[in-house]
Design an enzyme around this catalytic site. Sequence first.
Site, mmCIF file in Angstrom:
data_model
loop_
_atom_site.group_PDB
_atom_site.id
_atom_site.type_symbol
_atom_site.label_atom_id
_atom_site.label_comp_id
_atom_site.label_asym_id
_atom_site.label_seq_id
_atom_site.Cartn_x
_atom_site.Cartn_y
_atom_site.Cartn_z
ATOM 1 C CB SER A 24 12.298 22.922 -15.291
ATOM 2 O OG SER A 24 11.528 24.082 -15.521
ATOM 3 C CG HIS B 254 -1.865 -1.278 1.578
ATOM 4 N ND1 HIS B 254 -2.706 -1.442 0.908
ATOM 5 C CD2 HIS B 254 -1.136 -2.759 2.219
ATOM 6 C CE1 HIS B 254 -3.464 -2.333 1.153
ATOM 7 N NE2 HIS B 254 -2.030 -3.331 1.772
ATOM 8 C CE LYS C 8 0.556 -5.404 -43.334
ATOM 9 N NZ LYS C 8 -0.726 -5.601 -43.345
ATOM 10 C CD GLN D 131 -4.412 -2.142 -46.784
ATOM 11 O OE1 GLN D 131 -4.242 -3.540 -47.878
ATOM 12 N NE2 GLN D 131 -4.413 -1.227 -46.256
ATOM 13 C CE LYS E 155 10.638 20.119 -10.831
ATOM 14 N NZ LYS E 155 9.811 19.706 -11.011
ATOM 15 C CD GLU F 146 8.034 12.689 -15.348
ATOM 16 O OE1 GLU F 146 7.511 13.339 -13.986
ATOM 17 O OE2 GLU F 146 9.020 13.013 -16.443
HETATM 18 N N1 ARG Z 1 -2.533 -4.997 -48.461
HETATM 19 C C1 ARG Z 1 -2.694 -6.434 -47.771
HETATM 20 C C2 ARG Z 1 -2.669 -6.193 -46.138
HETATM 21 O O1 ARG Z 1 -1.997 -5.635 -45.397
HETATM 22 C C3 ARG Z 1 -2.613 -7.420 -48.784
HETATM 23 C C4 ARG Z 1 -3.443 -8.020 -48.601
HETATM 24 C C5 ARG Z 1 -4.227 -8.332 -49.949
HETATM 25 N N2 ARG Z 1 -5.369 -9.012 -49.856
HETATM 26 C C6 ARG Z 1 -6.671 -8.772 -50.797
HETATM 27 N N3 ARG Z 1 -7.044 -9.582 -51.070
HETATM 28 N N4 ARG Z 1 -6.646 -7.868 -50.784
HETATM 29 O O2 ARG Z 1 -3.453 -6.837 -45.480
#
Ligand code: ARG
Length: 463
Positions: A278, A157, A326, A323, A284, A291
């Site tokens: 600062s 605590h 990523k 898509q 400071k 952080e």
């Molecule tokens: N740029 C697409 C992705 O990142 C690639 C796969 C595309 N496939 C499709 N059937 N349109 O997912």
Amino acid sequence: MSKKIASARISEASSELLKELNNSLPFDKLLYREDIQGSLAHAFMLSRQGIISKDDFSLIEKGLKEILGEIENGTFSLDRDDEDIHMAIEGYLTTKIGDAGKRLHTARSRNDQVALDFRLYVQKNTLILAKLLHENIETLLELASKHTATLLPGMTHLQHAQPINFAYHMMAYAVMFKRDHERFMSSYDRNNYSPIGCAALAGTPHPIDRDITASKLGFREPTLNCLDTVSDRDFALEVLFNISTMMMHISRLSEELILWSSSEFRWITLDDRHATGSSIMPQKKNPDIPELLRGKTGRVNGNLVGLLTVMKGLPLAYNKDMQEDKEGVFDSVKTATLSLKVLNEMMALLKVNEENMNRACMIGHLSATDLADYLVKKIGMPFRDAYHIVGNVVNLAEEQGVDISELSLEQLQSIEPHIGIDVLDILDNNASMNARTSKGGTATVRALEQIELMREWMKNLKI
Ligand code: ARG
């Protein structure tokens, strides 16, 4: 308006807005190495199986290697109009080598191609993160081994609880990072299967051999079911979760460093390289690095929840929603990589103010539990009764404005006459710390054992 490359059915050129929404090249260009690596393995397999000629394979191989070189030396820029990295490379290959380039996509779809590229990226970075964790654990072990007798108040605590040593505290984080390492490696293992050759969703009538591509790319074997494979992003979710958990650990450590470097504690001093001033208050020194590490945990959690939400409710198999998988992963990997490097440097240069830590142990009656244990052992008093007596001792110490370890024998006996002179050893904070010799406990011998066991574990690691 520009012409669509990948469509036999759609004759109209794409609108600029569609391109902006649809094109993934601006971010998936990061996968160029994996895309070329995957295409080389696929083309090799196609020629081995007699699906394309040896001559075509030679042209493809030479062309792809040239493209790799051109991307790396900047002569082929990926800031272009293509839909994604797969189209950009295949398109350029075809302008270079003609018909052979058009044969590369035999028995493959972008669905298995992107699943492969992305998985290769995740697998590669999983090993990089595991290695960085390894380095961080080493740094923590080094720091710990210097402080197996440095006392500080262990807390619950955020209140002083019992005396522990600083090595023990650092080892708690080393153990968290060990679990993180294990999580990364077990994800690596679980996902070490090759997606290529699954084609769009159902496999292919071409006489491919997925074992050849799998082994060429370093996977254990091909995945079992193509319908699953082209729509599976568990490997990406796992790395996101693993990163989030690890960043949560880093964030907790950062929080402690921030507290400990404040004027209220002064238990540690961050190296000047890891603190900033600062712009208005000349006196400071701010703990910006911890952080930021704490703050960066927010975005990696967002990336995890983002992809979980994208995947939820998608029918089998590939959908363009995927898509969206990523950017969050790229961001989390980048954030985690940088965070681990910075943390390692910061911990290596951390200055521990042993005296201040030690002094803090005189606040909060840290050996109160030891006194209760003493009464149980020495007088055979039931623990609950001992607990109440110690409460009275603590009240007396508070009245006197001292720590219970500073009370005289007479004062202690005024509350419980059975207390003997031997109690004075027990109330000492160092003795209290060293008394906790149970397995996993804080006693110096146990902290040393933990360091030793961790070193053993590290020795047997491949990564
Ligand atoms: N740029 C697409 C992705 O990142 C690639 C796969 C595309 N496939 C499709 N059937 N349109 O997912």
